[in-house]
Design a protein around this motif. Structure first.
Motif: not given
Length: 598
Positions: A233-251, A278-285
């Motif tokens: 499953e893909e989970v996207i972590l974003t911290i806009p003020e730090l210009d962070i967008e990280e794509k995570l994949t669950t084990d 912000v954590f985003t997964a399956n349409g939920e923010e």
């Protein structure tokens, strides 16, 4: 017999029934609240739960039965019963229930529109103490403990359209409980915090942790956990003020970790910086406000973000300002913490149990560090396996709810516990458990002074090896000793760790004046504050204090007519919100300490 039967049922969540995992940050999800008017039925003999042989009745009040015709016998009726606003406590909402300890049933009707592809939970911020929860006449779960949140999956039980939720709340004190039967605060009964219906995707981010890597300032670390063991499953972590967008994949366990190079602005009392995460997964923010800090001890000093800090604190009970009763909302938190901030505090001890989430989040916004504690208080049953399981569950729930709140600086596992080998084993296990769950905060507990005489006081406790701060309560000049002793008293604290005075104080009735050697006067209280602070300020390793207490609060132990009237009068603010002389004495001391530690 009834008490034994009740306790046997209390054991179930700890010896047989698994508690459902807590959903992190429920207010950041799609939800609606069931706050407002609930019908209630007072049930002192538990007639709605047991039959006349004290067996659990399968047709108890939770069935919400209605008389089908004029000859049908039904001896209760929620629809015609009185209303109580929830969240609240029944003690201050109904004068007949001021001292009541027993069972009260609550019912709330609500309408719900079911949607495909989602899960639905009911979430309780807290219920004191034994909660049994029923939806549409069917039991969905139970929870023990008056100050920690819990939730139940109702996806397959909630109906499209009209529903009713019923909760049997019992606040009877029992010796094996946590807290135990004897305590110095009011045993408020009821649904004391918010109730939410929460909608999430079928697979969702159930839990997450995000913080600075311990001891570092250039790396953000953490993890996410799905509610199911789903791989890929893909989970996207974003911290806009730090210009962070990280794509995570669950084990395969539905779990993912991350370590991101970043240098955020640090949170501190002087600069309570929070970032939108912000954590985003399956349409939920899921949005949260997160701060980043490091706290540690070095020898006899405490360091926040590599700078030595003195903890300018005050103790606070979860008692509503002005009106009394349980505090539960953001407005209550803002008033209480506003008084602390005006006092000069950079720290509060939330005694003697986890306070509501608004309190912790408002402290974070205002730049106030927090000591959070579980109610392992006085004479706990140290050898009882279920009592330990209860305490550990409350500790786990406290940490799970607030692990992302950077204001939390100290996890406390106990207050004023009598020494014994069984107690040391019990508390040692709790401390190790807390350290394993979270090694980034400090661990402490409120100890007691172990020896006094010949102008020398000692603090010796086998728990010294488990805690980061030697914290203890000292009431010299109020409970024993004289106020004149304070100027010449010496202290022996044989540990290379900072010490923190978790409580000191004296009672004073606001408006009562006299000589400064007359107890119950504002003058005596102010003098004791001045002398006590001067005494500890001369002792090596003094790293902070949280005097007892910010505001006068209800306590059934305090009966002195005309003075206490069931209030503990050690507040430096009266129950009506008037500041006593000791408030200004402490404020002056904190101004000097703030200047000293700039």
């Amino acid at each position: 017999m009834k008490k034994l039967a009740v306790f046997a049922l209390l054991l179930l969540p700890f010896i047989g029934l698994a508690q459902e995992s807590l959903i992190q940050n429920v207010n950041g999800r799609n939800h609606f609240k069931l706050n407002g008017s609930w019908n209630y039925i007072i049930d002192p003999f538990d007639n709605g739960y047991y039959d006349y042989r004290l067996n659990e009745n399968p047709n108890g009040f939770f069935k919400n039965r209605k008389a089908k015709n004029k000859s049908d016998l039904v001896e209760y009726n929620f629809d015609t019963s009185p209303l109580m606003v929830i969240p609240s406590d029944w003690n201050t909402k109904n004068g007949q229930l001021f001292f009541y300890e027993g069972s009260v049933w609550f019912k709330k009707d609500f309408n719900y529109a079911k949607k495909a592809g989602q899960k639905t939970f009911v979430y309780f911020g807290a219920v004191n103490y034994d909660a049994k929860v029923y939806l549409n006449g069917e039991k969905i779960g139970e929870h023990i403990g008056g100050f920690t949140p819990f939730n139940f999956d109702i996806t397959n039980k909630v109906k499209d359209g009209d529903n009713f939720l019923i909760v049997r709340v019992n606040n009877e004190r029992i010796p094996e409980g946590v807290p135990t039967i004897n305590a110095d605060w009011w045993n408020y009964g009821g649904i004391t915090r918010e109730v939410l219906i929460v909608d999430v995707p079928e697979v969702f981010v159930e839990d997450y942790l995000i913080q600075l890597e311990k001891g570092k300032y250039d790396r953000i670390v953490g993890n996410v956990k799905l509610n199911e063991k789903v791989k890929g499953e893909e989970v996207i972590l974003t911290i806009p003020e730090l210009d962070i967008e990280e794509k995570l994949t669950t084990d395969e366990n539905g779990y993912a970790t991350f370590s991101i190079k970043a240098k955020p602005e640090l949170w501190s009392p002087e600069n309570p910086k929070l970032y939108e995460v912000v954590f985003t997964a399956n349409g939920e923010e899921v949005k949260d406000q997160i701060g980043f800090k490091n706290i540690e001890t070095r020898g006899k000093a405490i360091y926040l973000n590599d700078e030595q800090v003195f903890l300018r604190g005050i103790c606070i009970h979860e008692e509503a300002p002005f009106r009394q009763g349980r505090a539960w909302n953001a407005d209550d938190a803002k008033v209480l913490l506003g008084w602390a901030k005006d006092l000069g505090c950079n720290f509060v001890r939330l005694a003697h149990y986890p306070h509501n989430e608004y309190m912790v989040r408002e402290a974070e916004k205002m730049g106030i560090m927090v000591w959070s504690e579980i109610p392992v208080y006085w004479t706990i049953h140290w050898n009882n396996e279920a009592t330990y399981a209860n305490a550990q569950q409350q500790l786990s729930d406290m940490i799970d709810r607030d692990k992302n709140r950077c204001a939390i600086s100290v996890w406390s596992i106990a207050n004023e516990t009598p020494h014994s080998e069984a107690r040391d084993i019990f508390l040692g296990k709790l401390a190790s458990f807390a350290r394993e769950k979270d090694n980034t905060r400090l661990i402490s507990m409120a100890m007691e002074v172990t020896g006094q005489g010949n102008n020398l006081s000692k603090v010796e406790d086998n728990m010294n090896k488990y805690v980061d701060i030697i914290s203890f309560n000292s009431y010299h000049g109020w409970y024993g000793g004289t106020i004149e002793d304070l100027a010449k008293r010496q202290w022996e604290i044989p540990y290379d760790k900072p010490f923190f005075i978790s409580e000191f104080g004296a009672g004073a009735l606001q408006g009562k004046h006299g000589d400064n050697d007359e107890k119950w006067t504002e003058e005596y209280q102010a003098r004791l504050y001045k002398e006590t602070l001067a005494m500890f300020n001369k002792v090596d390793g003094f790293a902070g204090t949280s005097p007892w207490i910010l505001v006068d609060f209800y306590s059934p132990r305090r009966q002195l007519n005309g003075i206490q009237d069931f209030f503990n009068r050690k507040g430096i603010i009266s129950n009506n919100g008037v500041k006593k002389k000791a408030y200004f004495e402490l404020q002056d001391f904190y101004k000097k300490k703030a200047a000293e530690y700039k």
